[in-house]
Scaffold this active site. Structure first.
Site, PDB file in Angstrom:
ATOM      1  N   GLU A  24       7.920  11.107  -8.475  1.00 18.35           N
ATOM      2  CA  GLU A  24       8.233   9.721  -8.823  1.00 18.35           C
ATOM      3  C   GLU A  24       7.124   9.114  -9.677  1.00 18.35           C
ATOM      4  O   GLU A  24       7.392   8.368 -10.623  1.00 18.35           O
ATOM      5  CB  GLU A  24       8.399   8.872  -7.561  1.00 18.35           C
ATOM      6  CG  GLU A  24       9.580   9.228  -6.699  1.00 18.35           C
ATOM      7  CD  GLU A  24       9.601   8.397  -5.440  1.00 18.35           C
ATOM      8  OE1 GLU A  24      10.295   7.371  -5.422  1.00 18.35           O
ATOM      9  OE2 GLU A  24       8.899   8.774  -4.468  1.00 18.35           O
ATOM     10  N   TYR A  56       5.144 -18.973 -18.718  1.00 22.71           N
ATOM     11  CA  TYR A  56       5.770 -17.780 -18.144  1.00 22.71           C
ATOM     12  C   TYR A  56       5.482 -16.554 -18.989  1.00 22.71           C
ATOM     13  O   TYR A  56       5.536 -15.439 -18.489  1.00 22.71           O
ATOM     14  CB  TYR A  56       7.258 -17.961 -17.866  1.00 22.71           C
ATOM     15  CG  TYR A  56       8.065 -18.657 -18.924  1.00 22.71           C
ATOM     16  CD1 TYR A  56       8.485 -17.993 -20.063  1.00 22.71           C
ATOM     17  CD2 TYR A  56       8.426 -19.993 -18.771  1.00 22.71           C
ATOM     18  CE1 TYR A  56       9.234 -18.630 -21.023  1.00 22.71           C
ATOM     19  CE2 TYR A  56       9.175 -20.633 -19.732  1.00 22.71           C
ATOM     20  CZ  TYR A  56       9.576 -19.945 -20.860  1.00 22.71           C
ATOM     21  OH  TYR A  56      10.314 -20.581 -21.820  1.00 22.71           O
ATOM     22  N   LEU A  74       5.706   0.000  -3.149  1.00 20.45           N
ATOM     23  CA  LEU A  74       6.072  -1.241  -3.836  1.00 20.45           C
ATOM     24  C   LEU A  74       5.424  -2.444  -3.160  1.00 20.45           C
ATOM     25  O   LEU A  74       5.164  -3.451  -3.806  1.00 20.45           O
ATOM     26  CB  LEU A  74       7.589  -1.400  -3.865  1.00 20.45           C
ATOM     27  CG  LEU A  74       8.346  -0.329  -4.644  1.00 20.45           C
ATOM     28  CD1 LEU A  74       9.826  -0.654  -4.695  1.00 20.45           C
ATOM     29  CD2 LEU A  74       7.775  -0.152  -6.034  1.00 20.45           C
ATOM     30  N   GLU A  75       5.128  -2.324  -1.870  1.00 16.19           N
ATOM     31  CA  GLU A  75       4.405  -3.384  -1.170  1.00 16.19           C
ATOM     32  C   GLU A  75       3.053  -3.637  -1.838  1.00 16.19           C
ATOM     33  O   GLU A  75       2.628  -4.784  -1.982  1.00 16.19           O
ATOM     34  CB  GLU A  75       4.186  -2.994   0.300  1.00 16.19           C
ATOM     35  CG  GLU A  75       5.444  -2.959   1.141  1.00 16.19           C
ATOM     36  CD  GLU A  75       6.219  -1.639   1.092  1.00 16.19           C
ATOM     37  OE1 GLU A  75       7.051  -1.424   1.976  1.00 16.19           O
ATOM     38  OE2 GLU A  75       6.010  -0.824   0.160  1.00 16.19           O
ATOM     39  N   LYS A 101      13.133  -1.040  -7.123  1.00 16.44           N
ATOM     40  CA  LYS A 101      13.227   0.247  -7.812  1.00 16.44           C
ATOM     41  C   LYS A 101      14.710   0.547  -8.013  1.00 16.44           C
ATOM     42  O   LYS A 101      15.468   0.641  -7.044  1.00 16.44           O
ATOM     43  CB  LYS A 101      12.564   1.357  -7.002  1.00 16.44           C
ATOM     44  CG  LYS A 101      12.555   2.701  -7.711  1.00 16.44           C
ATOM     45  CD  LYS A 101      11.827   3.729  -6.879  1.00 16.44           C
ATOM     46  CE  LYS A 101      10.909   4.523  -7.780  1.00 16.44           C
ATOM     47  NZ  LYS A 101      10.054   5.433  -7.028  1.00 16.44           N
TER      48      LYS A 101
END
Length: 123
Positions: A24, A56, A74-75, A101
């Protein structure tokens, strides 16, 4: 007058190299990132000046920078994005970050899997 306001990026799609498995992290995948920033925009509402708000476009640069750093979880990515926004933009009261994801390798047909974290400035 009290103003409750949010500046946000909605579903920014970036290719990055995050995942628990080595494959990955080497092959990469598409991710969708949303950021919601609680910030008082009342001054910008009066002045019409970007100097009195958070651009932004600048938030997008933070997201791109943090997404470019490979992570297993991802945390970890979401936490880094939230902390970077708070550190780089004074006056931020809270940040909510969602990282998804797309098509994760888990044997299920789904649009995505991910995390959402909300971080409040402790000041």
């Amino acid at each position: 007058m009290t103003t409750i306001s949010t500046i946000f990026l909605d579903r920014v799609r970036l290719y990055a190299f995050h995942g628990v498995e080595e494959q990955e992290r080497s092959v990469g995948a598409w991710f969708t990132i949303s950021v919601r920033i609680q910030y008082n925009i009342s001054r910008a509402m009066e002045t019409d000046s970007v100097d009195d708000t958070i651009s932004y476009a600048d938030v997008l640069q933070v997201v791109k920078r943090e997404m470019a750093q490979t992570s297993k979880l991802l945390e970890h990515v979401a936490g880094r994005i939230a902390q970077a926004v708070i550190a780089e933009f004074p006056g931020v009261e809270a940040v909510k970050v969602t990282v998804v994801k797309e098509n994760p390798p888990m044997g299920a047909n789904c649009d995505g899997a991910g995390v959402e974290v909300e971080v409040r400035d402790g000041k």
